[in-house]
Design an enzyme around this catalytic site. Structure first.
Site, short mmCIF file in Angstrom:
data_model
loop_
_atom_site.label_atom_id
_atom_site.label_comp_id
_atom_site.label_asym_id
_atom_site.label_seq_id
_atom_site.Cartn_x
_atom_site.Cartn_y
_atom_site.Cartn_z
N HIS A 99 2.38 9.33 4.74
CA HIS A 99 1.79 10.65 4.96
C HIS A 99 2.67 11.69 4.29
O HIS A 99 3.89 11.55 4.29
CB HIS A 99 1.69 10.94 6.46
CG HIS A 99 0.75 12.05 6.77
ND1 HIS A 99 1.11 13.38 6.71
CD2 HIS A 99 -0.56 12.03 7.12
CE1 HIS A 99 0.07 14.12 7.01
NE2 HIS A 99 -0.97 13.33 7.25
N ASP A 153 -5.49 6.81 9.98
CA ASP A 153 -6.58 5.96 9.48
C ASP A 153 -6.34 4.47 9.71
O ASP A 153 -7.24 3.67 9.48
CB ASP A 153 -6.78 6.21 7.97
CG ASP A 153 -7.27 7.61 7.70
OD1 ASP A 153 -8.16 8.06 8.43
OD2 ASP A 153 -6.76 8.25 6.77
N1 CMC Z 1 1.99 2.05 0.16
C1 CMC Z 1 3.04 1.82 -0.66
N2 CMC Z 1 3.87 2.79 -1.10
C2 CMC Z 1 3.65 4.03 -0.66
C3 CMC Z 1 2.58 4.34 0.20
C4 CMC Z 1 1.74 3.28 0.62
N3 CMC Z 1 0.71 3.52 1.44
N4 CMC Z 1 2.59 5.65 0.46
C5 CMC Z 1 3.62 6.17 -0.21
N5 CMC Z 1 4.27 5.19 -0.89
C6 CMC Z 1 5.50 5.33 -1.68
C7 CMC Z 1 5.22 5.97 -3.03
O1 CMC Z 1 4.95 4.99 -4.01
C8 CMC Z 1 6.50 6.71 -3.27
O2 CMC Z 1 7.48 5.79 -3.68
P1 CMC Z 1 8.67 6.24 -4.70
O3 CMC Z 1 9.46 7.27 -3.97
O4 CMC Z 1 9.41 5.00 -5.00
O5 CMC Z 1 7.96 6.81 -5.91
C9 CMC Z 1 6.91 7.21 -1.89
O6 CMC Z 1 6.33 6.25 -0.98
C10 CMC Z 1 6.40 8.59 -1.52
O7 CMC Z 1 5.02 8.60 -1.75
P2 CMC Z 1 4.21 9.79 -2.38
O8 CMC Z 1 3.00 9.25 -3.06
O9 CMC Z 1 5.14 10.66 -3.18
O10 CMC Z 1 3.83 10.59 -1.07
P3 CMC Z 1 2.72 11.67 -0.94
O11 CMC Z 1 3.15 12.57 0.14
O12 CMC Z 1 2.38 12.28 -2.26
O13 CMC Z 1 1.42 10.81 -0.50
C11 CMC Z 1 -0.17 9.69 0.83
C12 CMC Z 1 0.99 10.71 0.82
C13 CMC Z 1 -0.82 9.71 2.19
C14 CMC Z 1 -1.21 10.10 -0.22
C15 CMC Z 1 0.40 8.28 0.50
O14 CMC Z 1 1.32 7.91 1.50
C16 CMC Z 1 -0.71 7.24 0.37
O15 CMC Z 1 -1.26 7.08 -0.72
N6 CMC Z 1 -1.05 6.50 1.47
C17 CMC Z 1 -2.15 5.57 1.44
C18 CMC Z 1 -3.49 6.31 1.62
C19 CMC Z 1 -3.67 6.79 3.04
O16 CMC Z 1 -3.46 6.07 4.00
N7 CMC Z 1 -4.12 8.04 3.17
C20 CMC Z 1 -4.41 8.66 4.46
C21 CMC Z 1 -3.43 9.74 4.78
S1 CMC Z 1 -3.46 10.27 6.49
C22 CMC Z 1 -5.01 10.94 6.79
C23 CMC Z 1 -5.46 11.96 5.82
O17 CMC Z 1 -4.73 12.81 5.34
O18 CMC Z 1 -6.65 11.94 5.54
#
Ligand code: CMC
Length: 434
Positions: A312, A369
Site C-alpha cells: 500500500h 483487497d
Molecule cells: N508484490 C511485490 N512487490 C511489491 C508489491 C507487491 N504487491 N507492492 C509493492 N512491491 C514492491 C515494489 O516492487 C517496490 O520494490 P522496489 O523498492 O524494489 O522497487 C516496493 O515494493 C515499493 O512499491 P511501489 O510500487 O513503489 O509502491 P507504491 O506505493 O507505488 O504502490 C501499490 C502501492 C498498492 C500500487 C502496490 O503495493 C501494488 O501494486 N500492490 C498490488 C496491487 C494491490 O493490491 N492494490 C490494492 C491497494 S489497497 C486498496 C486500494 O487502494 O484500492
C-alpha cells in the site's frame, strides 16, 4: 489550520544563492507540511513529485490515516468502532455531514435513500445495449454519468436541500444500478427495490431475488455487508478520490465527478485488485498450490508479477481494514458452513510473504483487497462484481470529499505543472522533404 513557523530553503536563483521562507502548517494530528504554493513565484522553481508520493493535495477534515501505526478514523472515530457498532447508512451520514446523526437526522437520511432508489424507466433500456459479457464497472460508470442527463439542473452546493437531494439520489440509485448490471450479466429479470427493506437488505434482494421463488435475507449477511461497505467508505486522498476532486474542481457535477472516480477505482492497482486477488489465488491452486513459487515470482522484478492484495502507498503496517475483514471472513464462512479452499491458499500465501525478507524489508502487508473477495464469494457475488462492491462502499467518501472541496471557498481548479523534457524549438518540415 495552524501555521507553525517557517522552513528556510536556500537555492541558486539566477546564479545567486537565495534563501526564502516557506510557511510550515501542522494538521490536528500534528502532521507537519511545508506550504510550497509561493515557491515558483519567489524562486522560479516548481516542486517535482511524480505520483504525488510526498504531496498533500488538500487540507481535509474527513478521514485520518496513519500508515505507520495502522490507524484509520472517519471524522475522528476509529474504524474498529464503526465496524462494530455502526451501519453503512449511518457511517455515510457521518462522512458526508461530519457528525453522527441523531435519530431524526438518521430517519430523514434513510428515508431519502429509500425514496430515491428507482432509476428512470428509460435507463433500463441502456442495459439492453451492453453485451452480457460487459464488465459491470463499465456499466456502472456509464450509468452514473448518465444520471446527470436525467437530473441536469445544476446543484447549488451552498443550498443544503439541493445537495441533500443530489446526494440521496446518487447513494440510492447506484445500488440499484449495480444490482441491475449483475442481473443483466446473468440474463435474469431486474428486481425492483423494496421500500420496506434497509439499504443493504434491499441491495441483496435486488441482487439475488428471482420472481420464481421467495428470497430470504439472512441478517448475518446483511451485517457483514454493512461491515464491508463501512470499511471501504473512505480512505482520504487515494487515486479515485483524488480523481473525483480533480474532476470536481473544474465544477463538473457530482454524477460526472463520481463516474470518473469509478473509472479510476477500476484499475488493478486500486479497487480492481480485489478481483485480481481471487484470480491470482485460483491460478495458484490450478498450478498445484505452491505459494512459495508465487512469492518468489513476485520478488523477481523481471516477471512483472505482483502479489495482488499486498502493499500500500500509505500503510507500512498491517492495513486495519484487512485485519477486520480477515476476522469477518472466518466468522462468515463458519456461519454459512462454507469451506473455501481459496481461503486456505490465501492464509498460506500471507504466511509465506510475511516471513520473507523482501516483503518484510519493504513493509508489504495484506491490504483491504486481500480477504474481501473471499467473503464476497461466500455471499454469492461473482468475481467481476467485487470492484463494484468497492465502489458502492466508497461512494460516501467520494461524495464527502466532493462536498468538502466545493464548500471550501479557497478551492481552485486542480492543475499540476510539469517539467518539459521534449524537443527544443523545432522547425516544421514539409512532407515532401521528410
Ligand atoms: N508484490 C511485490 N512487490 C511489491 C508489491 C507487491 N504487491 N507492492 C509493492 N512491491 C514492491 C515494489 O516492487 C517496490 O520494490 P522496489 O523498492 O524494489 O522497487 C516496493 O515494493 C515499493 O512499491 P511501489 O510500487 O513503489 O509502491 P507504491 O506505493 O507505488 O504502490 C501499490 C502501492 C498498492 C500500487 C502496490 O503495493 C501494488 O501494486 N500492490 C498490488 C496491487 C494491490 O493490491 N492494490 C490494492 C491497494 S489497497 C486498496 C486500494 O487502494 O484500492
Amino acid at each position: 489550520m495552524a501555521e507553525s513557523g517557517s522552513a528556510k530553503l536556500t537555492l541558486p536563483v539566477g546564479g545567486i544563492e537565495k534563501t526564502i521562507e516557506l510557511p510550515i502548517r501542522v494538521g490536528t494530528e500534528n502532521e507537519p507540511a511545508i506550504d510550497i504554493a509561493s515557491l515558483r513565484a519567489k524562486t522560479g522553481y516548481v516542486a517535482l513529485d511524480p505520483a504525488f508520493v510526498n504531496t498533500a493535495s488538500t487540507l481535509s477534515g474527513i478521514t485520518f490515516l496513519d500508515g505507520e501505526k495502522g490507524i484509520l478514523r472517519y471524522r475522528g472515530i476509529p474504524i474498529e468502532e464503526l465496524g462494530a457498532k455502526s451501519t453503512f447508512v449511518e457511517t455515510a451520514f457521518l462522512l458526508i455531514y461530519g457528525h453522527l446523526p441523531n435519530k431524526a437526522e438518521l430517519d430523514r437520511f434513510s428515508l431519502m435513500l429509500t425514496r430515491h432508489s428507482l432509476i428512470h424507466e428509460d435507463m433500463k433500456k441502456f442495459f439492453e445495449g451492453y453485451p452480457s459479457t460487459a464488465h459491470p464497472m463499465a456499466i456502472l460508470s456509464s450509468m452514473v454519468c448518465s444520471l446527470s442527463a436525467y437530473y441536469p439542473d445544476p446543484v447549488d452546493t451552498n443550498d443544503a436541500e439541493q445537495m441533500e437531494m443530489a446526494i440521496g439520489r446518487l447513494l440510492s440509485k447506484v445500488r440499484t444500478i449495480a444490482a441491475f448490471s449483475y442481473k443483466k450479466s446473468i440474463g435474469q429479470p431486474f428486481v425492483y427495490p423494496k421500500n420496506n427493506l434497509s439499504y443493504c437488505a434491499n441491495f441483496l434482494n435486488m441482487m439475488f431475488a428471482v420472481p420464481a421463488e421467495p428470497y430470504e435475507i439472512d441478517p448475518e449477511i446483511v451485517s457483514v455487508l454493512n461491515l464491508l461497505l463501512i470499511l471501504h467508505a473512505d480512505h482520504e486522498q487515494n487515486c479515485s478520490t483524488s480523481t473525483v476532486r480533480l474532476v470536481g474542481s473544474s465544477k463538473a457535477n457530482l454524477f460526472a465527478s463520481v463516474a470518473a472516480g469509478i473509472l479510476a477505482l477500476w484499475g488493478p492497482l486500486h479497487g480492481g485488485a480485489n478481483q485480481e486477488v481471487i484470480e491470482m489465488l485460483e491460478a495458484i491452486q490450478r498450478d498445484g498450490g505452491d505459494v512459495q513459487k508465487f512469492v518468489n515470482l513476485a520478488k523477481d522484478k523481471e516477471s512483472g508479477f505482483r502479489l495482488m492484495g499486498f502493499g500500500h502507498r500509505v500503510y507500512k503496517n498491517y492495513d486495519p481494514r484487512a485485519k477486520l475483514i480477515k476476522t469477518a471472513c472466518d466468522r462468515v464462512l463458519a456461519k454459512l458452513g462454507i469451506s473455501d479452499p481459496l481461503l486456505d491458499t490465501a492464509r498460506r500465501l500471507e504466511e509465506a510473504a510475511l516471513k520473507d525478507p523482501y516483503f518484510v524489508d519493504r513493509k508489504l502487508y495484506p491490504n483491504v483487497d486481500f480477504y474481501s473477495g473471499i467473503i464476497y464469494r461466500a455471499l454469492g457475488f461473482p468475481t467481476n462484481m467485487f470492484t463494484v462492491m468497492f465502489a458502492l462502499g466508497r461512494l460516501p467518501g467520494w461524495i464527502a470529499q466532493w462536498k468538502e472541496m466545493n464548500e471550501d471557498r479557497s478551492t481552485k481548479i486542480g492543475r499540476p505543472r510539469q517539467i518539459y523534457t521534449g524537443n527544443l524549438v523545432t522547425p516544421y518540415v514539409d512532407i515532401a522533404s521528410r
